[in-house]
Design a protein around this motif. Structure first.
Motif, PDB file in Angstrom:
ATOM      1  N   ALA A 284      58.258  96.776  -3.132  1.00 49.28           N
ATOM      2  CA  ALA A 284      58.748  96.366  -2.129  1.00 49.28           C
ATOM      3  C   ALA A 284      59.554  95.027  -2.534  1.00 49.28           C
ATOM      4  N   ASN A 285      58.990  94.185  -3.043  1.00 42.68           N
ATOM      5  CA  ASN A 285      59.733  93.050  -3.565  1.00 42.68           C
ATOM      6  C   ASN A 285      61.037  93.274  -4.028  1.00 42.68           C
ATOM      7  N   GLU A 286      61.245  94.172  -5.411  1.00 45.51           N
ATOM      8  CA  GLU A 286      62.185  94.418  -6.011  1.00 45.51           C
ATOM      9  C   GLU A 286      63.397  95.105  -5.218  1.00 45.51           C
ATOM     10  N   ILE A 287      62.786  96.110  -4.260  1.00 46.07           N
ATOM     11  CA  ILE A 287      63.947  96.737  -3.398  1.00 46.07           C
ATOM     12  C   ILE A 287      64.400  95.555  -2.439  1.00 46.07           C
ATOM     13  N   GLY A 288      63.567  94.919  -1.879  1.00 45.97           N
ATOM     14  CA  GLY A 288      64.027  93.777  -1.080  1.00 45.97           C
ATOM     15  C   GLY A 288      65.178  92.906  -1.564  1.00 45.97           C
ATOM     16  N   SER A 289      65.023  92.914  -3.122  1.00 45.54           N
ATOM     17  CA  SER A 289      65.891  91.769  -3.733  1.00 45.54           C
ATOM     18  C   SER A 289      67.422  92.363  -3.760  1.00 45.54           C
ATOM     19  N   LEU A 290      67.390  93.638  -3.338  1.00 47.78           N
ATOM     20  CA  LEU A 290      68.558  94.472  -3.280  1.00 47.78           C
ATOM     21  C   LEU A 290      69.567  94.182  -1.917  1.00 47.78           C
ATOM     22  N   GLY A 291      68.834  93.275  -1.115  1.00 52.87           N
ATOM     23  CA  GLY A 291      69.479  93.036   0.052  1.00 52.87           C
ATOM     24  C   GLY A 291      69.075  94.033   1.285  1.00 52.87           C
ATOM     25  N   LEU A 292      67.958  94.883   0.975  1.00 50.39           N
ATOM     26  CA  LEU A 292      67.474  95.527   2.012  1.00 50.39           C
ATOM     27  C   LEU A 292      66.185  95.253   2.777  1.00 50.39           C
ATOM     28  N   GLN A 293      66.019  95.426   3.881  1.00 53.04           N
ATOM     29  CA  GLN A 293      64.640  95.390   4.438  1.00 53.04           C
ATOM     30  C   GLN A 293      63.841  96.511   4.187  1.00 53.04           C
ATOM     31  N   VAL A 294      62.508  96.169   3.978  1.00 54.73           N
ATOM     32  CA  VAL A 294      61.734  97.325   3.388  1.00 54.73           C
ATOM     33  C   VAL A 294      60.717  97.411   4.334  1.00 54.73           C
ATOM     34  N   ALA A 295      60.448  98.843   4.734  1.00 52.47           N
ATOM     35  CA  ALA A 295      59.412  99.360   5.589  1.00 52.47           C
ATOM     36  C   ALA A 295      58.444 100.391   5.006  1.00 52.47           C
ATOM     37  N   ILE A 296      57.313 100.073   4.945  1.00 55.78           N
ATOM     38  CA  ILE A 296      56.229 100.859   4.269  1.00 55.78           C
ATOM     39  C   ILE A 296      55.449 101.744   5.350  1.00 55.78           C
ATOM     40  N   SER A 297      55.208 103.023   4.926  1.00 52.35           N
ATOM     41  CA  SER A 297      54.649 103.665   5.908  1.00 52.35           C
ATOM     42  C   SER A 297      54.080 105.056   4.937  1.00 52.35           C
ATOM     43  N   SER A 298      53.177 105.945   5.395  1.00 51.84           N
ATOM     44  CA  SER A 298      52.933 107.185   4.845  1.00 51.84           C
ATOM     45  C   SER A 298      53.952 108.152   4.982  1.00 51.84           C
ATOM     46  N   THR A 299      54.722 108.211   4.104  1.00 51.83           N
ATOM     47  CA  THR A 299      56.118 109.184   4.118  1.00 51.83           C
ATOM     48  C   THR A 299      55.819 110.555   3.691  1.00 51.83           C
ATOM     49  N   ILE A 300      54.550 111.168   3.375  1.00 58.28           N
ATOM     50  CA  ILE A 300      54.340 112.616   3.119  1.00 58.28           C
ATOM     51  C   ILE A 300      53.982 113.236   4.304  1.00 58.28           C
ATOM     52  N   MET A 301      54.869 114.216   4.440  1.00 62.49           N
ATOM     53  CA  MET A 301      54.962 114.918   5.779  1.00 62.49           C
ATOM     54  C   MET A 301      54.519 116.255   5.361  1.00 62.49           C
ATOM     55  N   LYS A 302      53.105 116.531   5.692  1.00 63.95           N
ATOM     56  CA  LYS A 302      52.687 118.079   5.497  1.00 63.95           C
ATOM     57  C   LYS A 302      52.385 118.633   6.991  1.00 63.95           C
ATOM     58  N   SER A 303      51.839 118.053   7.988  1.00 66.32           N
ATOM     59  CA  SER A 303      51.474 118.356   9.035  1.00 66.32           C
ATOM     60  C   SER A 303      52.880 118.263  10.234  1.00 66.32           C
ATOM     61  N   ARG A 304      53.128 118.897  11.336  1.00 67.11           N
ATOM     62  CA  ARG A 304      53.763 118.639  12.291  1.00 67.11           C
ATOM     63  C   ARG A 304      53.474 117.120  12.734  1.00 67.11           C
ATOM     64  N   GLU A 305      52.638 116.871  12.726  1.00 65.64           N
ATOM     65  CA  GLU A 305      52.160 115.317  13.135  1.00 65.64           C
ATOM     66  C   GLU A 305      52.793 114.463  12.327  1.00 65.64           C
ATOM     67  N   ASP A 306      52.485 114.741  10.975  1.00 67.03           N
ATOM     68  CA  ASP A 306      53.012 113.773  10.164  1.00 67.03           C
ATOM     69  C   ASP A 306      54.673 113.517  10.223  1.00 67.03           C
ATOM     70  N   LYS A 307      55.181 114.587  10.572  1.00 67.60           N
ATOM     71  CA  LYS A 307      56.652 114.383  10.660  1.00 67.60           C
ATOM     72  C   LYS A 307      57.056 113.708  11.881  1.00 67.60           C
ATOM     73  N   GLN A 308      56.021 113.870  13.009  1.00 69.28           N
ATOM     74  CA  GLN A 308      56.465 113.240  14.180  1.00 69.28           C
ATOM     75  C   GLN A 308      56.174 111.754  14.024  1.00 69.28           C
ATOM     76  N   ARG A 309      55.118 111.363  13.276  1.00 68.87           N
ATOM     77  CA  ARG A 309      54.500 109.938  12.907  1.00 68.87           C
ATOM     78  C   ARG A 309      55.567 109.327  12.391  1.00 68.87           C
TER      79      ARG A 309
END
Ligand code: FO1
Length: 320
Positions: A284-309
């Protein structure tokens, strides 16, 4: 940003991006989701015009997609392919009997002079898809994969050669003359877009072709709507497809940081926020140093609920 800005513009291509597009379609009221889709995978085959990323997206949004394959239609049969095989025809690109109707129908529609956008809108309507799906351009753009053994048309690289050749680069034939989808440009110009979400698609062969349609990425950068990208690389690998292999072959770290560096170097000022998986939190810090805001979540989408979340998560970031 005007109060009438309600629409979400998603950029998607391939299977990974389609998962988040489905989550967004589930989370947003009809009429608020507009999806700009890659057409660099398109090709002429067996006398048909094949648009894989458009069809994968429409079939998925219509609930008709083949879950096992990730492309084509569910409950498919392969009699046409089997008969074509007996005739000595090309069967390396698998077209199921039900899917074949889409290609025959698209070919007939295009032969009347209809544009790819017009045909896509009609197909979406016929399949009962309510999200607006916009091909990135009505002009032909063809992704070429550069390898040590020469340049390959995308489907030859991806399907016929099963992503085996080591890539040295990419080019998009026809892109300098391609005009961005007019309806999307108009929606951006009249400030109807509240946020832009770049789905977790392959940066090189699914997102770059869209962003590099002349005028498009600058229109996104100059629009007040924040641009949020969900990393397609989690813990050093792509969840589906050859993105991590391509990055390694290009000498780019196959990490979420490598993805962020790719976009920030090519499209300076485009991205506002970068979504990474919990497993990549230490980046996160290194990505942030590129001038980006960083958001962290579970990004693995197996179920339909994962995709919705994940869709809900990306929609709620940067809420005023
Ligand atoms: N992908 C494959 O790996 N093998 C295939 O035989 C294949 C056939 C196919 C037919 C129609 C279609 O819409 C997509 C198809 N795909 C196939 C996927 C296609 O290669 C896409 O370009 C990928 O999904 C990457 O975007």
């Amino acid at each position: 940003m005007t109060d009438k800005a309600k629409h979400v513009l998603a950029l998607s291509g391939g299977v990974g991006g389609t998962k988040l597009a489905l989550g967004l379609a589930d989370e947003l009221p009809d009429g608020e989701l507009h999806i700009l889709v890659n057409t660099g995978d398109d090709f002429e085959h067996l006398g048909l015009h094949i648009s894989p990323d458009i069809d994968t997206l429409l079939y998925t949004l219509a609930g008709l997609a083949n879950q096992e394959l990730g492309w084509g239609l569910a409950d498919e049969s392969w009699n046409t392919m089997d008969s074509l095989e007996r005739l000595g025809g090309e069967t390396w690109f698998r077209l199921g009997d039900r899917d074949m109707a889409t290609h025959l129908w698209r070919r007939q529609q295009l032969s009347t002079g209809a544009s790819i956008s017009e045909v896509t809108a009609l197909l979406a309507q016929r399949l009962g898809v309510t999200a607006a799906v916009y091909p990135m351009s009505d002009d032909a753009v063809r992704t070429m994969v550069h390898t040590a053994a020469g340049n390959l048309a995308f489907q030859h690289y991806f399907v016929r050669d099963q992503c085996r050749p080591a890539v040295t680069g990419f080019s998009f034939e026809g892109i300098s003359a391609a005009r961005p989808n007019r309806q999307v440009l108009r929606r951006l110009q009249d400030q109807r877009v509240s946020r832009v979400i770049i789905c977790p698609s392959n940066p090189f062969v699914s997102v770059d072709p869209i962003l590099q349609v002349p005028g498009l990425w600058l229109a996104l950068r100059d629009n007040p709507a924040p641009v949020i990208l969900v990393s397609p690389i989690v813990a050093g690998k792509a969840l589906k497809g050859p993105a991590a292999k391509m990055m390694a072959e290009l000498g780019v770290p196959a990490t979420a940081l490598g993805v962020a560096q790719h976009y920030c170097s090519r499209y300076p000022g485009l991205l506002d926020c970068f979504v990474i998986d919990d497993s990549d939190a230490e980046l996160a810090n290194e990505i942030g140093s590129l001038g980006l805001q960083v958001a962290i979540s579970s990004t693995i989408m197996k179920s339909r609920e994962d995709k919705q979340r994940l869709a809900r998560f990306t929609l709620d970031i940067l809420e005023e």
